[in-house]
Design a protein around this motif. Structure first.
Motif, short mmCIF file in Angstrom:
data_model
loop_
_atom_site.label_atom_id
_atom_site.label_comp_id
_atom_site.label_asym_id
_atom_site.label_seq_id
_atom_site.Cartn_x
_atom_site.Cartn_y
_atom_site.Cartn_z
N ARG A 150 57.87 -16.34 -69.85
CA ARG A 150 59.41 -16.18 -69.35
C ARG A 150 59.60 -14.41 -69.78
NH1 ARG A 150 63.51 -20.52 -71.05
NH2 ARG A 150 64.77 -19.04 -70.00
N ALA A 164 57.26 -11.37 -68.30
CA ALA A 164 56.45 -12.47 -68.79
C ALA A 164 55.02 -11.97 -68.77
CB ALA A 164 56.54 -13.43 -67.72
N SER A 173 64.72 -14.77 -70.09
CA SER A 173 65.32 -14.40 -68.70
C SER A 173 64.27 -15.51 -67.86
CB SER A 173 65.12 -13.09 -67.99
OG SER A 173 65.75 -12.93 -66.92
N VAL A 174 64.11 -15.46 -66.64
CA VAL A 174 63.62 -16.46 -65.74
C VAL A 174 62.93 -15.49 -64.53
CG1 VAL A 174 64.75 -18.58 -66.15
CG2 VAL A 174 65.71 -17.24 -64.41
N THR A 175 61.77 -15.94 -64.31
CA THR A 175 61.27 -15.52 -62.88
C THR A 175 61.92 -16.38 -61.62
OG1 THR A 175 59.54 -17.02 -62.65
CG2 THR A 175 59.13 -15.06 -63.97
N GLN A 183 60.97 -19.85 -61.81
CA GLN A 183 61.56 -20.86 -62.79
C GLN A 183 62.87 -21.17 -62.56
OE1 GLN A 183 60.47 -17.76 -65.77
NE2 GLN A 183 58.54 -18.86 -66.45
N TYR A 184 63.84 -20.05 -61.85
CA TYR A 184 64.87 -20.33 -61.71
C TYR A 184 65.22 -21.44 -60.43
CZ TYR A 184 69.67 -19.48 -60.26
OH TYR A 184 71.23 -19.59 -59.79
N VAL A 196 65.18 -23.61 -64.57
CA VAL A 196 65.14 -23.13 -65.65
C VAL A 196 66.29 -21.87 -65.66
CG1 VAL A 196 63.96 -21.86 -67.42
CG2 VAL A 196 62.60 -23.69 -66.17
N ARG A 197 67.04 -21.98 -66.68
CA ARG A 197 68.01 -20.91 -66.86
C ARG A 197 67.78 -19.96 -68.24
NH1 ARG A 197 68.26 -22.20 -62.51
NH2 ARG A 197 69.81 -22.99 -61.23
N GLY A 198 68.46 -18.79 -68.15
CA GLY A 198 68.18 -17.84 -69.29
C GLY A 198 68.74 -18.49 -70.45
N GLU A 199 68.27 -18.05 -71.59
CA GLU A 199 68.57 -18.62 -73.01
C GLU A 199 68.52 -17.56 -73.88
OE1 GLU A 199 66.25 -21.89 -74.31
OE2 GLU A 199 65.42 -21.90 -72.43
#
Length: 166
Positions: free
Chosen positions: A51, A68, A96-98, A101-102, A106-109
């Motif tokens: 990520r 990433a 963050s996410v690609t 991934q979004y 999947v979300r940012g953490e």
């Protein structure tokens, strides 16, 4: 020869005390830095995750962002310079996410970890911040932009890193 002529034309009309003051003003910063070297640090962020990292911060020092891990290199650019005179730092980063991934949910953490700063040798200028998929953070000093933990390989390295986090 031209330099000497030009300096004579500039300095000759000035009083001697002003000539000395100008020379001291020009050379004292150089002498000061030679006698009292700075403990400044440049930072290089290494992302070993699948990520992107949109930002990474050591205490209040921003150390960059990084795409990433692509299997070829983990390093980002160099962020220069700040003084770091501590034994421990609080490392905070945002995963963050690609786009793929979004799209898969999947979300940012935001992540955070306290890390000990390793011993620094006299010639070390770069502090490499390595962030791994299991929230492990390792700090490594180096004289150059290359870190001893830096991965520069190929697809098998990417498969190993991404395989560990999945």
């Amino acid at each position: 020869m031209i330099g000497r002529w030009l300096m004579n034309k500039i300095l000759d009309p000035l009083p001697v005390w002003l000539q000395v003051a100008i020379v001291l003003a020009l050379f004292s910063p150089v002498a000061w830095n030679y006698v009292f070297p700075s403990e400044e640090t440049a930072f290089v962020l290494h992302n070993h995750t699948e990520r992107p990292i949109s930002e990474a911060v050591l205490d209040d020092i921003w150390v960059g962002n990084s795409p990433a891990f692509n299997g070829y290199s983990t390093g980002s650019g160099v962020i220069c310079c700040a003084e770091l005179n501590k034994e421990k730092v609080d490392v905070r980063w945002r995963l963050s996410v690609t786009q793929n991934q979004y799209d898969s949910g999947v979300r940012g953490e935001d992540r955070e970890k306290e890390v000990l700063i390793p011993d620094r040798r006299d010639d070390d200028f770069y502090l490499h911040v390595h962030i791994y998929p299991d929230n492990e953070v390792r700090l490594v000093w180096s004289e150059t932009r290359q870190s001893e933990l830096q991965v520069i390989r190929g697809k098998e390295a990417q498969d190993n890193v991404i395989g560990k986090s999945g």
